[in-house]
Motif scaffolding. Structure first.
Motif, PDB file in Angstrom:
ATOM      1  N   SER A 219       0.705  -1.180   0.141  1.00 53.94           N
ATOM      2  CA  SER A 219       0.091  -0.019   0.094  1.00 53.94           C
ATOM      3  C   SER A 219       0.983   1.173   0.067  1.00 53.94           C
ATOM      4  O   SER A 219       0.413   2.512  -0.347  1.00 53.94           O
ATOM      5  CB  SER A 219      -0.909   0.148   1.121  1.00 53.94           C
ATOM      6  N   ASP A 220       2.027   1.127   0.550  1.00 51.37           N
ATOM      7  CA  ASP A 220       2.993   2.041   0.601  1.00 51.37           C
ATOM      8  C   ASP A 220       3.890   2.580  -0.848  1.00 51.37           C
ATOM      9  O   ASP A 220       4.717   3.391  -0.769  1.00 51.37           O
ATOM     10  CB  ASP A 220       3.809   2.398   2.046  1.00 51.37           C
ATOM     11  N   ALA A 221       3.714   1.613  -1.673  1.00 48.82           N
ATOM     12  CA  ALA A 221       4.547   1.506  -2.848  1.00 48.82           C
ATOM     13  C   ALA A 221       4.333   2.714  -3.647  1.00 48.82           C
ATOM     14  O   ALA A 221       3.027   2.792  -4.102  1.00 48.82           O
ATOM     15  CB  ALA A 221       4.668   0.038  -3.602  1.00 48.82           C
ATOM     16  N   GLN A 222       5.097   3.163  -4.194  1.00 49.87           N
ATOM     17  CA  GLN A 222       4.726   4.553  -5.158  1.00 49.87           C
ATOM     18  C   GLN A 222       5.938   4.639  -6.180  1.00 49.87           C
ATOM     19  O   GLN A 222       6.905   4.095  -6.178  1.00 49.87           O
ATOM     20  CB  GLN A 222       4.801   5.887  -4.272  1.00 49.87           C
ATOM     21  N   PRO A 223       5.401   4.909  -7.489  1.00 46.87           N
ATOM     22  CA  PRO A 223       6.268   4.823  -8.605  1.00 46.87           C
ATOM     23  C   PRO A 223       7.381   5.997  -8.490  1.00 46.87           C
ATOM     24  O   PRO A 223       7.177   6.943  -7.798  1.00 46.87           O
ATOM     25  CB  PRO A 223       5.411   5.124  -9.641  1.00 46.87           C
ATOM     26  N   ALA A 224       8.373   6.025  -9.352  1.00 43.60           N
ATOM     27  CA  ALA A 224       9.210   7.181  -9.514  1.00 43.60           C
ATOM     28  C   ALA A 224       8.946   7.759 -10.640  1.00 43.60           C
ATOM     29  O   ALA A 224       9.006   7.216 -11.692  1.00 43.60           O
ATOM     30  CB  ALA A 224      10.636   6.520  -9.461  1.00 43.60           C
ATOM     31  N   PHE A 225       8.710   9.119 -10.684  1.00 45.19           N
ATOM     32  CA  PHE A 225       8.331  10.056 -11.792  1.00 45.19           C
ATOM     33  C   PHE A 225       9.347  11.156 -11.626  1.00 45.19           C
ATOM     34  O   PHE A 225       8.985  11.873 -10.718  1.00 45.19           O
ATOM     35  CB  PHE A 225       6.924  10.293 -12.024  1.00 45.19           C
ATOM     36  N   PHE A 226      10.186  11.507 -12.443  1.00 44.84           N
ATOM     37  CA  PHE A 226      11.171  12.691 -12.318  1.00 44.84           C
ATOM     38  C   PHE A 226      11.705  13.065 -13.818  1.00 44.84           C
ATOM     39  O   PHE A 226      11.459  12.456 -14.708  1.00 44.84           O
ATOM     40  CB  PHE A 226      12.164  12.123 -11.468  1.00 44.84           C
TER      41      PHE A 226
ATOM     42  N   ILE B 235      17.363  16.785  -9.929  1.00 43.22           N
ATOM     43  CA  ILE B 235      16.199  16.036 -10.478  1.00 43.22           C
ATOM     44  C   ILE B 235      15.194  16.829  -9.719  1.00 43.22           C
ATOM     45  O   ILE B 235      14.916  17.275  -8.611  1.00 43.22           O
ATOM     46  CB  ILE B 235      16.494  14.615  -9.962  1.00 43.22           C
ATOM     47  N   GLU B 236      14.174  16.905 -10.613  1.00 44.46           N
ATOM     48  CA  GLU B 236      12.643  17.279  -9.860  1.00 44.46           C
ATOM     49  C   GLU B 236      12.051  16.157  -9.970  1.00 44.46           C
ATOM     50  O   GLU B 236      11.610  15.425 -10.976  1.00 44.46           O
ATOM     51  CB  GLU B 236      11.965  18.289 -10.837  1.00 44.46           C
TER      52      GLU B 236
END
Length: 180
Positions: A145-152, A162-163
Motif C-alpha cells: 500500500s505504501d509503494a509508489q512509482p518514481a516519476f522525475f 532532479i525534480e
C-alpha cells in the motif's frame, strides 16, 4: 579639427557599447541553456567588480559618464532575458510534468495500481510534442500500500539535479544526486 575629435570620440563610445553588447549576447546565449541558470551566480561575481570599476570611471572620467547607463541597460536586459527564458522553460516543463503526474495518479485511482509505463497513459506524440526534457518513470517494485512509482525529470535550472514527484504528498521535490 574639432569634428575629427568628436568623430573619434563617438567611434570609441560605439566600440565600447558594441563590446558590451557582444559580451552580453554571448553571456545570454551561454546562460540561457538548459540547466545553466546556476551560473548566474558567477555572472554576479563578474558584474559586481565591473560595476565598481564603471562607477569609478563615471566619477573620474567625465567622458565615460554617458556610457555607464547604456552599458548597464545592456547587461540588465541580458539578465532579464536569461531569467525570463529559464522561468518560461521551468513553467512549461512543470506544467507538462504535472499533467503526466495527474494522469499517473488518475490511472492508479481507476485501476488500483500504478501504470506499468508512461506508454499506458501518454502517447509517444504527446511526449515528443513540445517536450524540453525527458521524463523518466518507474513503476513500484512491490505491490504494497505504501509503494509508489518514481516519476522525475532533470531540473531546468541546474544540470544534474532532479525534480521528483512524490505521489504520497502530491508535491514536487528538488533533489540533488548523491556524489558517492
Amino acid at each position: 579639427m574639432q569634428k575629427l575629435s568628436e568623430q573619434g570620440s563617438r567611434t570609441t563610445e560605439l566600440k565600447s557599447v558594441l563590446g558590451s553588447l557582444l559580451a552580453a549576447s554571448i553571456v545570454t546565449f551561454l546562460l540561457s541553456q538548459h540547466g545553466a541558470a546556476f551560473m548566474l551566480i558567477f555572472f554576479g561575481f563578474i558584474c559586481i567588480p565591473w560595476l565598481l570599476q564603471s562607477i569609478y570611471y563615471y566619477i573620474s572620467k567625465p567622458a565615460q559618464r554617458k556610457l555607464l547607463p547604456q552599458k548597464t541597460l545592456i547587461w540588465l536586459i541580458a539578465l532579464f532575458i536569461i531569467a525570463g527564458i529559464h522561468l518560461v522553460r521551468h513553467h512549461h516543463v512543470r506544467k507538462q510534468a504535472q499533467d503526466i503526474a495527474d494522469r499517473i495518479q488518475r490511472y492508479a485511482d481507476e485501476h488500483g495500481h500504478y501504470p506499468p509505463g508512461l506508454q499506458s497513459i501518454v502517447t509517444p506524440e504527446e511526449l515528443k510534442e513540445g517536450t524540453l526534457v525527458r521524463f523518466s518513470y518507474r513503476s513500484p517494485d512491490n505491490k504494497g500500500s505504501d509503494a509508489q512509482p518514481a516519476f522525475f525529470y532533470t531540473s531546468t535550472y541546474v544540470a544534474l539535479h532532479i525534480e521528483r514527484y512524490d505521489f504520497n504528498t502530491r508535491r514536487w521535490e528538488h533533489e540533488i544526486p548523491d556524489r558517492d
